[in-house]
Design a protein around this motif. Structure first.
Motif, mmCIF file in Angstrom:
data_model
loop_
_atom_site.group_PDB
_atom_site.id
_atom_site.type_symbol
_atom_site.label_atom_id
_atom_site.label_comp_id
_atom_site.label_asym_id
_atom_site.label_seq_id
_atom_site.Cartn_x
_atom_site.Cartn_y
_atom_site.Cartn_z
ATOM 1 N N LEU A 1 0.835 -1.210 0.000
ATOM 2 C CA LEU A 1 0.000 0.000 0.000
ATOM 3 C C LEU A 1 0.864 1.253 0.000
ATOM 4 N N TYR A 2 1.969 1.240 0.730
ATOM 5 C CA TYR A 2 2.872 2.395 0.774
ATOM 6 C C TYR A 2 3.438 2.665 -0.620
ATOM 7 N N GLY A 3 3.814 1.594 -1.320
ATOM 8 C CA GLY A 3 4.364 1.758 -2.659
ATOM 9 C C GLY A 3 3.354 2.367 -3.622
ATOM 10 N N LYS A 4 2.065 2.168 -3.374
ATOM 11 C CA LYS A 4 1.023 2.738 -4.217
ATOM 12 C C LYS A 4 0.671 4.179 -3.808
ATOM 13 N N GLY A 5 1.301 4.642 -2.729
ATOM 14 C CA GLY A 5 0.985 5.989 -2.248
ATOM 15 C C GLY A 5 -0.211 6.028 -1.317
ATOM 16 N N GLU A 6 -0.715 4.842 -0.921
ATOM 17 C CA GLU A 6 -1.857 4.781 -0.006
ATOM 18 C C GLU A 6 -1.326 4.715 1.432
ATOM 19 N N HIS A 7 -0.836 5.856 1.900
ATOM 20 C CA HIS A 7 -0.110 5.895 3.168
ATOM 21 C C HIS A 7 -1.013 5.683 4.381
ATOM 22 N N ALA A 8 -2.250 6.180 4.333
ATOM 23 C CA ALA A 8 -3.161 5.984 5.460
ATOM 24 C C ALA A 8 -3.508 4.508 5.617
ATOM 25 N N ALA B 1 -1.671 2.055 4.544
ATOM 26 C CA ALA B 1 -0.442 1.377 4.941
ATOM 27 C C ALA B 1 -0.222 1.522 6.449
ATOM 28 N N GLU B 2 -0.518 2.698 6.986
ATOM 29 C CA GLU B 2 -0.356 2.913 8.422
ATOM 30 C C GLU B 2 -1.205 1.923 9.223
ATOM 31 N N LYS B 3 -2.415 1.668 8.765
ATOM 32 C CA LYS B 3 -3.289 0.729 9.466
ATOM 33 C C LYS B 3 -2.673 -0.674 9.505
ATOM 34 N N GLU B 4 -2.066 -1.105 8.392
ATOM 35 C CA GLU B 4 -1.433 -2.427 8.341
ATOM 36 C C GLU B 4 -0.238 -2.493 9.299
ATOM 37 N N ASN C 1 8.490 1.590 9.733
ATOM 38 C CA ASN C 1 7.624 1.802 8.573
ATOM 39 C C ASN C 1 6.357 2.576 8.954
ATOM 40 N N LEU C 2 5.869 2.350 10.172
ATOM 41 C CA LEU C 2 4.712 3.121 10.639
ATOM 42 C C LEU C 2 5.072 4.609 10.697
ATOM 43 N N ALA C 3 6.269 4.921 11.222
ATOM 44 C CA ALA C 3 6.709 6.319 11.285
ATOM 45 C C ALA C 3 6.821 6.922 9.882
ATOM 46 N N ASP C 4 7.312 6.121 8.906
ATOM 47 C CA ASP C 4 7.404 6.614 7.529
ATOM 48 C C ASP C 4 6.014 6.926 6.966
ATOM 49 N N ALA C 5 5.038 6.045 7.223
ATOM 50 C CA ALA C 5 3.681 6.268 6.723
ATOM 51 C C ALA C 5 3.090 7.532 7.364
#
Length: 265
Positions: A32-39, A41-44, A61-65
């Protein structure tokens, strides 16, 4: 412009002994992060931490998101924990210091940002991005300090102007107060003068009345003296008449005696 590139944290960090279940959430978050879906990705990544709260990769990775969603303060807390965690790998700590510097830069916390980039360079001296960001942070910090100094000078100048204005106002108030006091003293002096004049006039009237009363008293005394004199004169006249009567009687008696003596018996 500061280079805000994350240090490949999503894929380069080792798993560091994670179990299979949190890894599954991390992989889903990475996609999800790679697709730009950061919110999303944060949930995952949160799911990964719920499965294993000690997961370094999950926290990083959570901090990056969060950073990509401009949740800089929240990302800062995770980066600080990873950068200072005892026993962490130098690569993880260096990446955490670098990303911490980026998060601080975004919050305009320039002194702390400079220190974070320095720590990153201590662990990875050849990190050109960290070196570039450090120079940019220093330049911004110097500019900010100069602006703060100018602002402080302006504030001080304004304070001095306000102080001078307040002093002028105070002086004007003092002058007005002195003027009012002077006028009040003049008015009081005038009132006192009027009162003195009135008192003098009252005293003069009282003296005039007293003199008039004294004069009337003298006149009354003079009139009494004349009456007394008339009465005394009448008394003297009566006394004189009595004396004349006695004298006449004595003379008559003497005549009668003499005749009697010379009579031829």
């Amino acid at each position: 412009m500061v280079c805000m590139v994350a240090v490949g944290a999503l894929f380069l960090l080792p798993s560091e002994g994670l179990g299979q279940r949190p890894e599954r959430f991390i992989r889903g978050g990475n996609r999800l992060y790679g697709k730009g879906e950061h919110a999303a990705a944060e949930k995952e990544y949160w799911k990964a931490l719920n499965a294993d709260s000690t997961s370094v990769k999950g926290r990083f990775n959570l901090a990056d998101a969060q950073y990509e969603q401009k949740k800089y303060a929240q990302a800062q807390r995770f980066y600080e924990g990873l950068a200072t965690a005892p026993g962490g790998s130098p690569a993880t700590q260096a990446a955490s210091w670098y990303n911490l510097g980026n998060a601080l830069f975004k919050q305009n916390k320039l002194p702390e940002c400079v220190e974070a980039y320095k720590q990153a360079l201590k662990l990875q001296p050849k990190d050109e991005d960290a070196r570039y960001n450090l120079s940019e942070a220093l330049r911004r910090l110097q500019k900010q300090q100069g602006q703060n100094k100018d602002q402080n000078n302006q504030n001080q100048d304004q304070k001095d102007k306000d102080k001078n204005k307040d002093q002028q106002n105070q002086n004007q108030q003092n002058q007005n107060q002195n003027k009012d006091q002077s006028q009040e003293q003049k008015d009081q002096g005038k009132d006192q003068k009027d009162r003195d004049k009135q008192n003098q006039q009252e005293q003069n009237r009282e003296q005039g009345n007293q003199q008039e009363q004294n004069s009337q008293a003298h006149q009354q005394q003079g009139q009494m003296s004349q009456e007394d004199a008339a009465q005394l004169l009448k008394a003297l006249e009566r006394q004189e008449a009595d004396t004349q009567d006695k004298v006449q009687k004595q003379k008559a008696k003497a005549t009668r005696s003499k005749s009697r003596t010379n009579k031829d018996w």
